[in-house]
Design a protein around this motif. Structure first.
Motif, PDB file in Angstrom:
ATOM      1  N   SER A 217      13.670   1.657  -7.878  1.00  0.00           N
ATOM      2  CA  SER A 217      14.060   0.369  -7.307  1.00  0.00           C
ATOM      3  C   SER A 217      12.954  -0.323  -6.512  1.00  0.00           C
ATOM      4  N   PHE A 218      11.915   0.419  -6.104  1.00  0.00           N
ATOM      5  CA  PHE A 218      10.809  -0.201  -5.378  1.00  0.00           C
ATOM      6  C   PHE A 218       9.531  -0.260  -6.211  1.00  0.00           C
ATOM      7  N   GLU A 219       9.581   0.101  -7.478  1.00  0.00           N
ATOM      8  CA  GLU A 219       8.378   0.082  -8.315  1.00  0.00           C
ATOM      9  C   GLU A 219       7.831  -1.341  -8.392  1.00  0.00           C
ATOM     10  N   GLY A 220       6.514  -1.460  -8.232  1.00  0.00           N
ATOM     11  CA  GLY A 220       5.884  -2.773  -8.240  1.00  0.00           C
ATOM     12  C   GLY A 220       5.885  -3.449  -6.888  1.00  0.00           C
ATOM     13  N   LEU A 221       6.552  -2.844  -5.906  1.00  0.00           N
ATOM     14  CA  LEU A 221       6.596  -3.391  -4.552  1.00  0.00           C
ATOM     15  C   LEU A 221       5.773  -2.505  -3.621  1.00  0.00           C
ATOM     16  N   SER A 222       5.199  -3.110  -2.587  1.00  0.00           N
ATOM     17  CA  SER A 222       4.389  -2.347  -1.641  1.00  0.00           C
ATOM     18  C   SER A 222       4.879  -2.581  -0.222  1.00  0.00           C
ATOM     19  N   LEU A 223       4.834  -1.524   0.572  1.00  0.00           N
ATOM     20  CA  LEU A 223       5.252  -1.582   1.971  1.00  0.00           C
ATOM     21  C   LEU A 223       4.124  -1.070   2.847  1.00  0.00           C
ATOM     22  N   LEU A 224       3.845  -1.782   3.927  1.00  0.00           N
ATOM     23  CA  LEU A 224       2.781  -1.406   4.856  1.00  0.00           C
ATOM     24  C   LEU A 224       3.384  -1.016   6.199  1.00  0.00           C
ATOM     25  N   PRO A 225       3.357   0.267   6.563  1.00  0.00           N
ATOM     26  CA  PRO A 225       3.766   0.649   7.924  1.00  0.00           C
ATOM     27  C   PRO A 225       2.624   0.307   8.887  1.00  0.00           C
ATOM     28  N   ALA A 226       2.829  -0.722   9.719  1.00  0.00           N
ATOM     29  CA  ALA A 226       1.804  -1.077  10.691  1.00  0.00           C
ATOM     30  C   ALA A 226       1.771  -0.078  11.845  1.00  0.00           C
ATOM     31  N   CYS A 227       2.866   0.626  12.013  1.00  0.00           N
ATOM     32  CA  CYS A 227       2.976   1.635  13.066  1.00  0.00           C
ATOM     33  C   CYS A 227       2.573   3.006  12.507  1.00  0.00           C
ATOM     34  N   PRO A 228       2.334   3.988  13.357  1.00  0.00           N
ATOM     35  CA  PRO A 228       1.866   5.288  12.883  1.00  0.00           C
ATOM     36  C   PRO A 228       2.923   6.033  12.061  1.00  0.00           C
ATOM     37  N   MET A 230       3.136   9.068  12.208  1.00  0.00           N
ATOM     38  CA  MET A 230       3.510  10.207  13.055  1.00  0.00           C
ATOM     39  C   MET A 230       4.791   9.919  13.842  1.00  0.00           C
ATOM     40  N   HIS A 231       5.260   8.674  13.815  1.00  0.00           N
ATOM     41  CA  HIS A 231       6.509   8.325  14.490  1.00  0.00           C
ATOM     42  C   HIS A 231       7.580   7.964  13.464  1.00  0.00           C
ATOM     43  N   GLY A 232       8.828   8.041  13.901  1.00  0.00           N
ATOM     44  CA  GLY A 232       9.945   7.886  12.985  1.00  0.00           C
ATOM     45  C   GLY A 232       9.960   6.569  12.238  1.00  0.00           C
ATOM     46  N   THR A 233       9.685   5.448  12.915  1.00  0.00           N
ATOM     47  CA  THR A 233       9.752   4.150  12.236  1.00  0.00           C
ATOM     48  C   THR A 233       8.773   4.091  11.077  1.00  0.00           C
ATOM     49  N   GLY A 234       7.515   4.473  11.316  1.00  0.00           N
ATOM     50  CA  GLY A 234       6.518   4.443  10.259  1.00  0.00           C
ATOM     51  C   GLY A 234       6.841   5.403   9.134  1.00  0.00           C
ATOM     52  N   LEU A 235       7.207   6.634   9.492  1.00  0.00           N
ATOM     53  CA  LEU A 235       7.492   7.647   8.478  1.00  0.00           C
ATOM     54  C   LEU A 235       8.727   7.289   7.661  1.00  0.00           C
ATOM     55  N   PHE A 236       9.807   6.913   8.312  1.00  0.00           N
ATOM     56  CA  PHE A 236      11.052   6.646   7.588  1.00  0.00           C
ATOM     57  C   PHE A 236      10.904   5.455   6.644  1.00  0.00           C
ATOM     58  N   THR A 237      10.231   4.394   7.092  1.00  0.00           N
ATOM     59  CA  THR A 237      10.073   3.253   6.195  1.00  0.00           C
ATOM     60  C   THR A 237       9.150   3.599   5.033  1.00  0.00           C
ATOM     61  N   ALA A 238       8.138   4.442   5.262  1.00  0.00           N
ATOM     62  CA  ALA A 238       7.283   4.892   4.158  1.00  0.00           C
ATOM     63  C   ALA A 238       8.092   5.710   3.160  1.00  0.00           C
ATOM     64  N   LEU A 239       8.955   6.584   3.656  1.00  0.00           N
ATOM     65  CA  LEU A 239       9.784   7.394   2.761  1.00  0.00           C
ATOM     66  C   LEU A 239      10.756   6.525   1.967  1.00  0.00           C
ATOM     67  N   ARG A 254      -7.813   2.552  13.132  1.00  0.00           N
ATOM     68  CA  ARG A 254      -6.994   3.518  13.862  1.00  0.00           C
ATOM     69  C   ARG A 254      -6.414   2.949  15.142  1.00  0.00           C
ATOM     70  N   ARG A 255      -6.652   1.699  15.379  1.00  0.00           N
ATOM     71  CA  ARG A 255      -5.984   0.962  16.450  1.00  0.00           C
ATOM     72  C   ARG A 255      -5.390  -0.302  15.835  1.00  0.00           C
ATOM     73  N   PHE A 256      -4.216  -0.663  16.297  1.00  0.00           N
ATOM     74  CA  PHE A 256      -3.553  -1.807  15.687  1.00  0.00           C
ATOM     75  C   PHE A 256      -4.345  -3.082  15.910  1.00  0.00           C
ATOM     76  N   ASP A 257      -4.628  -3.776  14.834  1.00  0.00           N
ATOM     77  CA  ASP A 257      -5.377  -5.025  14.858  1.00  0.00           C
ATOM     78  C   ASP A 257      -4.628  -6.016  13.980  1.00  0.00           C
ATOM     79  N   PRO A 258      -4.009  -7.047  14.576  1.00  0.00           N
ATOM     80  CA  PRO A 258      -3.220  -7.975  13.766  1.00  0.00           C
ATOM     81  C   PRO A 258      -4.044  -8.679  12.697  1.00  0.00           C
ATOM     82  N   ALA A 259      -5.328  -8.932  12.962  1.00  0.00           N
ATOM     83  CA  ALA A 259      -6.171  -9.571  11.945  1.00  0.00           C
ATOM     84  C   ALA A 259      -6.340  -8.651  10.740  1.00  0.00           C
TER      85      ALA A 259
END
Length: 537
Positions: A217-228, A230-239, A254-259
């Motif tokens: 269902s997500f083939e052809g789509l890409s998701l970018l975890p801006a957060c690490p 190592m934390h639940g939000t980043g890991l769960f959305t990646a999964l 390795r540090r968040f940079d909005p640009a």
């Protein structure tokens, strides 16, 4: 219900579309076939090192393709992956690895100095895998790349096989105390993360592995975890992206940079971004407002946030800057996924902290009753259904957070809320940081959201400061916008104009930075100590 196992699901996806993109970081692209093959080689090496059924594999890594590869390698072998916070000091890392009973550690070379300090305190670790990143590689570690480059013809699994009872450990620091490992059964985790469905596109959950592989269902789509990761939000959305055969894009910095974030979204046509509330979205919006024509965001369809509050004014700014984007504000935690949600697109954002509750979600009073909708009665948010087993090696904390009420087992992570007459839930905040001032309870997040509306305030956190008369008073720790001057009286009056007077700060402390973690979390003990120090002055 299917007893899902993540390794089996990902093997089915890789077999169905081996050339499909799975992970990207900069120019580096890993296909689903390569993802599966590299994880097979790691799984074989872990088993060859003598790790037994459900032995723990710590991932002490920055965001990178190796992070999710290491998870899949552990899943394949019937082992337990463990997230490890790369911001921790040596004593904290030693505590976590010891508490988790880690027998293997996968780490970036840049983190080797921390491990070198504590290796002799971790005799149970059988295997150290170093991921090269330009820093010196220690002689005591095995090169990760040399391991995963080995060819393994068949999908690997341990002699004990795999089941939905295989566990993943998610360590969370919460707001107080030592890190604790949340035990998720893979069957429950896959189910609560959508079971291969795509709720944004209206696609239901899958019912078996054949459907997972055929639907993708997500083939052809890409998701970018801006957060690490190592934390639940980043890991769960990646999964979630992987569960549907999609592609996970990670930033190189390795540090968040909005640009860097917006450049990556623009360059690779990223479709979805996951963040942690205002800590990420405010600088993201500021970058777009400063450079409105710099980025091509036409492919971006979704921004999802979880973990902390996401203010309505920032949502409105993002919708103005990216008209087609859907904003998905998810209320959840490491212990409770999918408690509630608020979505916004093409118009005004819903009031901050106002959510539509999810399935199996209730707001319970202290004595286990459901609170009465349309009243000001405050209760604890509770979720049943697919929830964790508890905390690893901590039955006392498990008993406090996972309770059975009228025969139903709930996860009750400590969030308090009221329920409107229409059934919507208004989140007040985490009970562990509630401020008791003269017998009145003040939930800090409610005050913080008002403070952030002031044009001089970039970020704000409220804590309890000791007070001889009231026991505690509200102390606002404020980070200004750039070099803007902050007038404490203006902030206090702003809160008094919108909330009950007892909720207004009695003290305002201005700091250069709140110093949130990469996941947007706050070091409450440090700020409480600062408030106490200021109270003495």
């Amino acid at each position: 219900m299917t007893e899902w196992n993540l390794a089996s699901a990902y093997e089915a996806l890789a077999a169905a579309a081996p050339a499909s993109p799975c992970q990207r970081q900069g120019e580096r692209l890993v296909t689903w076939g390569a993802f599966n093959a590299r994880a097979n080689a790691l799984a074989a090496d872990l088993l060859g090192a003598g790790l037994g059924h459900q032995a723990k594999v710590a991932c002490y890594l920055y965001n990178s393709p190796e992070y999710l590869e290491a998870y899949l390698g552990a899943f394949k072998a019937g082992l337990v992956p463990v997230n490890t916070n790369y911001r921790y000091g040596s004593d904290e890392v030693a505590y976590l690895l010891d508490n988790a009973d880690a027998e293997a550690v996968v780490f970036h070379a840049g983190l080797a100095p921390v491990l070198a300090e504590i290796r002799d305190r971790l005799p149970q670790v059988r295997r150290w895998y170093v991921v090269e990143d330009g820093h010196p590689t220690p002689a005591w570690a095995t090169r990760y790349e040399a391991v995963v480059a080995q060819e393994v013809e068949e999908n690997v699994q341990g002699p004990w096989g795999r089941t939905g009872d295989d566990v993943m450990l998610l360590y969370t620091g919460g707001t107080t105390g030592l890190p604790k490992g949340v035990m998720w059964r893979q069957a429950d985790l896959f189910e609560v993360l959508g079971a291969g469905g795509n709720p944004v596109l209206g696609q239901p959950r899958c019912t078996d592995l054949d459907e997972v592989a055929s639907r993708r269902s997500f083939e052809g789509l890409s998701l970018l975890p801006a957060c690490p990761l190592m934390h639940g939000t980043g890991l769960f959305t990646a999964l979630i992206a992987l569960n549907g055969g999609g592609c996970v894009v990670t930033l190189e910095g390795r540090r968040f940079d909005p640009a860097e974030l917006w450049t990556t979204v623009s360059t690779w046509g990223v479709n979805a971004v996951s963040i942690v509330g205002d800590a990420f979205s405010r600088p993201m919006l500021a970058e777009l407002q400063a450079h409105p024509d710099r980025y091509d965001l036409s492919a971006l369809l979704l921004i999802v946030s979880s973990g902390v509050m996401w203010s309505s004014e920032v949502k409105a700014g993002l919708m103005e800057a990216i008209p087609q984007v859907l904003l998905w504000d998810s209320l959840g935690s490491s212990e409770a996924v999918g408690m509630a949600e608020a979505t916004a697109q093409g118009g005004g954002a819903q009031e901050t902290a106002q959510f539509q509750v999810g399935d199996h979600v209730h707001v319970l009073s202290e004595d286990g009753r459901q609170v009465t909708p349309g009243t000001d009665e405050v209760g604890m948010v509770a979720i049943s259904g697919s929830i964790p087993l508890g905390y690893y090696k901590d039955p006392d904390k498990t008993a406090r957070s996972f309770r059975t009420v009228d025969g139903v087992r709930y996860s009750i992570p400590g969030d308090y809320a009221t329920v409107g007459a229409d059934g919507t839930m208004h989140l007040l905040g985490r009970g562990s940081v509630v401020i008791n001032t003269g017998g009145e309870k003040v939930f800090p997040e409610e005050v913080e959201e008002v403070l952030k509306c002031h044009p001089s305030v970039a970020d704000a956190v409220c804590v309890g400061a000791p007070d001889e008369r009231f026991g505690q008073v509200v102390c606002a720790i404020v980070e200004p916008v750039g070099d803007t001057s902050v007038d404490p009286d203006d902030l206090i009056e702003l809160v008094r104009s919108r909330l009950a007077h007892y909720k207004a700060p009695r003290r305002v402390v201005v700091v250069p930075s709140i110093e949130r973690s990469p996941a947007g979390k706050v070091d409450y003990p440090r700020l409480v100590a600062l408030a106490a120090e200021q109270a003495k002055a």
